[in-house]
Design a protein around this motif. Sequence first.
Motif, PDB file in Angstrom:
ATOM      1  N   LEU A   1       0.834  -1.197   0.000  1.00  6.40           N
ATOM      2  CA  LEU A   1       0.000   0.000   0.000  1.00  6.40           C
ATOM      3  C   LEU A   1       0.872   1.251   0.000  1.00  6.40           C
ATOM      4  O   LEU A   1       2.021   1.224   0.432  1.00  6.40           O
ATOM      5  N   LEU A   2       0.301   2.341  -0.477  1.00  5.41           N
ATOM      6  CA  LEU A   2       0.994   3.622  -0.481  1.00  5.41           C
ATOM      7  C   LEU A   2       0.709   4.347   0.824  1.00  5.41           C
ATOM      8  O   LEU A   2      -0.436   4.368   1.286  1.00  5.41           O
TER       9      LEU A   2
ATOM     10  N   SER B   1      -4.769   2.212  -1.254  1.00  3.68           N
ATOM     11  CA  SER B   1      -4.568   0.888  -1.849  1.00  3.68           C
ATOM     12  C   SER B   1      -4.491   0.943  -3.365  1.00  3.68           C
ATOM     13  O   SER B   1      -4.208  -0.053  -4.003  1.00  3.68           O
ATOM     14  N   GLN B   2      -4.721   2.096  -3.932  1.00  5.38           N
ATOM     15  CA  GLN B   2      -4.696   2.227  -5.384  1.00  5.38           C
ATOM     16  C   GLN B   2      -3.959   3.516  -5.735  1.00  5.38           C
ATOM     17  O   GLN B   2      -4.274   4.569  -5.192  1.00  5.38           O
TER      18      GLN B   2
ATOM     19  N   GLY C   1       2.230   3.180 -16.575  1.00  7.60           N
ATOM     20  CA  GLY C   1       1.679   2.252 -17.557  1.00  7.60           C
ATOM     21  C   GLY C   1       0.871   1.139 -16.962  1.00  7.60           C
ATOM     22  O   GLY C   1       0.552   0.177 -17.638  1.00  7.60           O
ATOM     23  N   GLU C   2       0.534   1.234 -15.664  1.00  3.99           N
ATOM     24  CA  GLU C   2      -0.253   0.191 -15.019  1.00  3.99           C
ATOM     25  C   GLU C   2      -1.724   0.400 -15.320  1.00  3.99           C
ATOM     26  O   GLU C   2      -2.317   1.369 -14.901  1.00  3.99           O
ATOM     27  N   SER C   3      -2.322  -0.503 -16.067  1.00  2.00           N
ATOM     28  CA  SER C   3      -3.758  -0.420 -16.311  1.00  2.00           C
ATOM     29  C   SER C   3      -4.268  -1.794 -16.679  1.00  2.00           C
ATOM     30  O   SER C   3      -3.526  -2.648 -17.100  1.00  2.00           O
TER      31      SER C   3
ATOM     32  N   ALA D   1      -6.594   2.093 -13.714  1.00  2.00           N
ATOM     33  CA  ALA D   1      -5.397   1.763 -12.966  1.00  2.00           C
ATOM     34  C   ALA D   1      -5.609   0.497 -12.145  1.00  2.00           C
ATOM     35  O   ALA D   1      -6.669   0.294 -11.587  1.00  2.00           O
ATOM     36  N   ASP D   2      -4.575  -0.350 -12.118  1.00  2.00           N
ATOM     37  CA  ASP D   2      -4.616  -1.538 -11.284  1.00  2.00           C
ATOM     38  C   ASP D   2      -4.417  -1.142  -9.834  1.00  2.00           C
ATOM     39  O   ASP D   2      -3.768  -0.142  -9.537  1.00  2.00           O
ATOM     40  N   GLU D   3      -4.932  -1.953  -8.918  1.00  2.00           N
ATOM     41  CA  GLU D   3      -4.713  -1.695  -7.504  1.00  2.00           C
ATOM     42  C   GLU D   3      -3.272  -2.039  -7.156  1.00  2.00           C
ATOM     43  O   GLU D   3      -2.685  -2.941  -7.715  1.00  2.00           O
TER      44      GLU D   3
END
Length: 160
Positions: free
Chosen positions: A123-124, A138-139, A149-151, A157-159
């Motif tokens: 997690l961020l 979490s995202q 480029g995360e999708s 966007a991916d978690e």
Amino acid sequence: MRRWLAVLLMLTMMLVPALAQAETAVRLVVDGVEVQTDVAPVLENDRTLVPIRAVTEALGFEVEWDQETRTATLTKGETTIQLTVGSPEAVVNGEKVALDVAPFIVSDRMMVPVRFVAEEIGLLVDWEQETRTVLITSQPPADEAAETGESDEDGEADEA
């Protein structure tokens, strides 16, 4: 008369730090929702520690408590974290990891370093000094996901 003045002075000295702390309480926000705790988060050596139950419930961990060793075992997915009261080390998936601050007990609650626990499951974590708020996300924000480029197939966007 002097005794009363001495007592009044002592009471004032004890209350001022408590009032100052109440005015500057540390907040914990997970995915935009403020987490309420029965024991307030504390700052120790520039690290925020929160009651373990607040972290585990907000982040979806399963928890086991071993009273004899005073160790909490947190499990989420394939990640297992063991934290022991007073120990400067955690055990993450069988590997020892140094902690900046050892967990401790306040009002019968185990206080744990929130950044360590949250980051161990990807997690961020951010800190807002002005509001004294720990932000756990979490995202990643949509613009950050676009940069990396995360999708997924829908372009979202991916978690983390």
